[in-house]
Write a protein that holds these residues in place. Structure first.
Motif, PDB file in Angstrom:
ATOM      1  N   LEU A  43       0.825  -1.208   0.000  1.00  0.00           N
ATOM      2  CA  LEU A  43       0.000   0.000   0.000  1.00  0.00           C
ATOM      3  C   LEU A  43       0.860   1.259   0.000  1.00  0.00           C
ATOM      4  N   LEU A  44       1.937   1.241   0.765  1.00  0.00           N
ATOM      5  CA  LEU A  44       2.812   2.408   0.845  1.00  0.00           C
ATOM      6  C   LEU A  44       3.405   2.749  -0.517  1.00  0.00           C
ATOM      7  N   SER A  45       3.674   1.758  -1.328  1.00  0.00           N
ATOM      8  CA  SER A  45       4.241   2.005  -2.657  1.00  0.00           C
ATOM      9  C   SER A  45       3.285   2.787  -3.547  1.00  0.00           C
ATOM     10  N   LEU A  46       1.997   2.751  -3.243  1.00  0.00           N
ATOM     11  CA  LEU A  46       1.016   3.501  -4.028  1.00  0.00           C
ATOM     12  C   LEU A  46       1.181   5.009  -3.855  1.00  0.00           C
ATOM     13  N   LEU A  47       1.886   5.427  -2.811  1.00  0.00           N
ATOM     14  CA  LEU A  47       2.101   6.856  -2.550  1.00  0.00           C
ATOM     15  C   LEU A  47       3.330   7.402  -3.266  1.00  0.00           C
ATOM     16  N   GLU A  48       4.008   6.591  -4.044  1.00  0.00           N
ATOM     17  CA  GLU A  48       5.251   7.003  -4.700  1.00  0.00           C
ATOM     18  C   GLU A  48       5.041   7.914  -5.898  1.00  0.00           C
ATOM     19  N   GLU A  50       4.653  11.105  -7.993  1.00  0.00           N
ATOM     20  CA  GLU A  50       5.132  12.455  -7.664  1.00  0.00           C
ATOM     21  C   GLU A  50       3.990  13.440  -7.423  1.00  0.00           C
ATOM     22  N   ALA A  51       2.823  13.189  -7.977  1.00  0.00           N
ATOM     23  CA  ALA A  51       1.676  14.080  -7.753  1.00  0.00           C
ATOM     24  C   ALA A  51       1.177  13.995  -6.311  1.00  0.00           C
ATOM     25  N   ILE A  52       1.500  12.926  -5.628  1.00  0.00           N
ATOM     26  CA  ILE A  52       1.014  12.726  -4.266  1.00  0.00           C
ATOM     27  C   ILE A  52       1.916  13.392  -3.235  1.00  0.00           C
ATOM     28  N   THR A  53       3.185  13.588  -3.534  1.00  0.00           N
ATOM     29  CA  THR A  53       4.153  14.180  -2.613  1.00  0.00           C
ATOM     30  C   THR A  53       4.103  13.444  -1.272  1.00  0.00           C
ATOM     31  N   LYS A  54       4.601  12.236  -1.283  1.00  0.00           N
ATOM     32  CA  LYS A  54       4.528  11.330  -0.136  1.00  0.00           C
ATOM     33  C   LYS A  54       5.019  11.958   1.168  1.00  0.00           C
ATOM     34  N   ASP A  55       6.056  12.763   1.122  1.00  0.00           N
ATOM     35  CA  ASP A  55       6.624  13.325   2.351  1.00  0.00           C
ATOM     36  C   ASP A  55       5.832  14.495   2.917  1.00  0.00           C
ATOM     37  N   ASP A  56       4.863  15.017   2.180  1.00  0.00           N
ATOM     38  CA  ASP A  56       3.951  16.027   2.732  1.00  0.00           C
ATOM     39  C   ASP A  56       2.823  15.266   3.408  1.00  0.00           C
ATOM     40  N   VAL A  57       3.024  14.917   4.669  1.00  0.00           N
ATOM     41  CA  VAL A  57       2.086  14.051   5.366  1.00  0.00           C
ATOM     42  C   VAL A  57       2.024  14.417   6.845  1.00  0.00           C
ATOM     43  N   THR A  58       0.820  14.379   7.387  1.00  0.00           N
ATOM     44  CA  THR A  58       0.656  14.531   8.832  1.00  0.00           C
ATOM     45  C   THR A  58      -0.127  13.364   9.424  1.00  0.00           C
ATOM     46  N   PHE A  59      -0.738  12.541   8.561  1.00  0.00           N
ATOM     47  CA  PHE A  59      -1.375  11.307   9.035  1.00  0.00           C
ATOM     48  C   PHE A  59      -1.497  10.308   7.895  1.00  0.00           C
ATOM     49  N   CYS A  60      -1.554   9.034   8.270  1.00  0.00           N
ATOM     50  CA  CYS A  60      -1.713   7.963   7.299  1.00  0.00           C
ATOM     51  C   CYS A  60      -2.484   6.819   7.957  1.00  0.00           C
ATOM     52  N   PHE A  61      -3.521   6.364   7.280  1.00  0.00           N
ATOM     53  CA  PHE A  61      -4.304   5.207   7.719  1.00  0.00           C
ATOM     54  C   PHE A  61      -4.364   4.224   6.565  1.00  0.00           C
TER      55      PHE A  61
END
Length: 151
Positions: A43-48, A50-61
Motif C-alpha cells: 500500500l505504501l508504494s502507491l504513494l510514490e 510524484e503528484a502525491i508528494t509522499k513526504d507532505d504528510v501529517t497522518f496515514c491510515f
C-alpha cells in the motif's frame, strides 16, 4: 488528502499544513516519526507517484483487504497538537447534498446539485458537467486529467 483504493486494500494519506507534526514544522523537514511505520509495502508504494508528494504528510491510515479495522503507525503526537485527520476526514461527504452544502459554506460556491449528484452516482464526466461546475475552468485540461486518471 489522498485516498487510494487498490486491489490489495486502501490507504489514506493526509497533510494539514498547519499541523505541528508537519514536516515543514521540523528543522530537519522530515516526516514525523511513526506515520508510515508498519504500513504495508504493497500500500505504501502507491504513494510514490510524484503528484502525491509522499513526504507532505501529517497522518496515514490503511486497511488491507483482510484487516478488520483501520491501521496506523505508532505515532506520538505532542499534547495539544493535532495531525489534521479529524478536520480532513470530515470533508468526505456521503451525499451530493452534503457536499453542495459544504461548498456553499466553505468555498462560497453555489454548485448545481443535479450535476454533483451525477458525479456521486458515477456518471461519465462530460464537458457540460465540467462547465456547470467550473464555468471559468479549462475544460480540455480537466478532461485530459480525468483521462490520465482513467476516470
Amino acid at each position: 488528502m489522498f485516498i487510494i483504493i487498490a486491489p490489495q486494500g486502501t490507504i489514506i494519506k493526509g497533510f494539514d499544513h498547519e499541523s505541528e507534526v508537519s514536516p515543514y514544522a521540523r528543522d530537519e523537514h522530515e516526516v514525523w516519526p511513526g506515520i508510515y511505520e508498519e504500513a504495508p509495502t504493497s500500500l505504501l508504494s502507491l504513494l510514490e507517484d510524484e503528484a502525491i508528494t509522499k513526504d507532505d504528510v501529517t497522518f496515514c491510515f490503511w486497511r488491507e483487504n483482510n484487516d478488520l479495522t483501520w491501521q496506523k503507525g505508532k505515532v506520538e503526537i505532542p499534547t495539544g497538537a493535532e495531525d489534521g485527520s479529524d478536520f480532513l476526514l470530515r470533508t468526505i461527504f456521503r451525499t451530493a447534498e452534503d457536499f453542495v452544502e459544504f461548498a456553499e459554506g466553505y468555498f462560497e460556491l453555489s454548485l448545481p446539485l443535479e450535476v454533483v449528484a451525477q458525479v456521486y452516482e458515477g456518471a461519465a464526466i462530460t464537458k457540460e458537467m465540467i462547465k456547470a461546475l467550473n464555468p471559468d475552468g479549462d475544460i480540455e485540461k480537466n478532461l485530459q486529467e480525468l483521462a490520465e486518471l482513467d476516470f
